[in-house]
Structures are given as structure tokens and as C-alpha cells.
Design a protein around this motif. Structure first.
Motif, short mmCIF file in Angstrom:
data_model
loop_
_atom_site.label_atom_id
_atom_site.label_comp_id
_atom_site.label_asym_id
_atom_site.label_seq_id
_atom_site.Cartn_x
_atom_site.Cartn_y
_atom_site.Cartn_z
N TYR A 1 0.83 -1.14 -0.25
CA TYR A 1 -0.03 -0.12 -0.09
C TYR A 1 0.76 1.58 -0.06
O TYR A 1 1.72 1.26 0.54
N THR A 2 0.34 2.14 -0.49
CA THR A 2 1.16 3.62 -0.22
C THR A 2 0.82 4.18 0.82
O THR A 2 0.10 3.64 1.84
N SER B 1 -1.28 -0.27 -4.00
CA SER B 1 -0.50 -0.17 -5.06
C SER B 1 0.05 -1.08 -5.93
O SER B 1 0.05 -0.99 -7.09
N ARG B 2 0.08 -2.38 -5.44
CA ARG B 2 0.35 -3.61 -6.08
C ARG B 2 0.03 -5.00 -5.22
O ARG B 2 0.13 -4.89 -3.90
N ASP C 1 -0.99 -4.87 -10.80
CA ASP C 1 -1.50 -3.24 -10.37
C ASP C 1 -2.90 -3.58 -9.76
O ASP C 1 -3.33 -4.64 -9.92
N SER D 1 9.09 -3.18 -10.84
CA SER D 1 8.10 -3.56 -9.64
C SER D 1 7.45 -4.83 -9.90
O SER D 1 6.30 -5.20 -9.63
#
Length: 113
Positions: free
Chosen positions: A19-20, A26-27, A80, A90
Motif C-alpha cells: 500500500y501507499t 499499489s500492487r 497493479d 516493480s
């Protein structure tokens, strides 16, 4: 005490979400990872006793690790938030995990340290 407690190879599926700082996904990364596991049985026994309130001395033995080792595994399938496969930097994620090492029979309830 005898038993068939041993350390065996196994495979588990790991999914890790990232998570951000704002709490937004986020992914998501996942993968199948080879790990060790404790499996088997240990001989437990019950015998008459005049000093125990129940009238029996119970020795329950459990198969478990003598210690856990930490290692890093790489999850190689990352997506994503929309489910699209990520590529490049990523596309993988390193995750720390702990797995059993050297499984043995221990008295149930005793710590393995």
C-alpha cells in the motif's frame, strides 16, 4: 520417546499486498514458495500416579520445530490494482518469512526455545 516427527519439504502460496503511505493499494504480488514443515507424530503416554490430582501422569508430546529460521523469498508475479501484470523493477517483491528448522518431539505446551 519415539515418533515419526520430521522436517519435510512443502509448497505454499503467498500473496502480499503493498500500500501507499495514503493507504491505497499499489500492487499485489504472489508466488508459490518451497518451505519446510514439521510433520509426524510423537509418542505420548499416560500412567497411574498417586501424586497427581487426576490420578494419572500424562506426558503429551508434539511434533514441532526446534527453532525457526528467517529467509527472504522473491514473489515474481505482481499486479497493479486493476489486475494488470507488472513488468520491470516493480514485477517482483522480496518478502521475509520464517520457516521451521530441525523438527523434533517436544512436551506439549513447552516453548521450543
Amino acid at each position: 520417546m519415539s515418533g515419526t516427527c520430521e522436517t519435510l519439504p512443502s509448497t505454499i502460496h503467498i500473496t502480499k499486498e503493498e500500500y501507499t503511505d495514503g493507504g491505497i493499494l499499489s500492487r499485489t504480488c504472489e508466488g508459490d514458495v518451497g518451505v519446510a514443515k514439521c510433520e509426524g507424530s510423537c509418542s505420548s503416554q499416560v500412567q497411574p500416579s498417586v501424586v497427581h490430582p487426576s490420578g494419572f501422569l500424562k506426558e503429551c508430546m508434539c511434533c514441532r520445530e526446534s527453532f525457526l529460521r528467517e529467509r527472504v523469498v522473491t514473489l515474481t508475479h505482481c499486479y497493479d490494482p486493476n489486475g494488470n501484470r507488472l513488468t520491470g523493477k516493480s514485477s517482483s517483491l522480496d518478502v521475509k518469512m520464517r520457516e521451521p528448522a530441525d523438527c523434533k518431539c517436544f512436551r506439549c505446551g513447552d516453548s521450543s526455545e
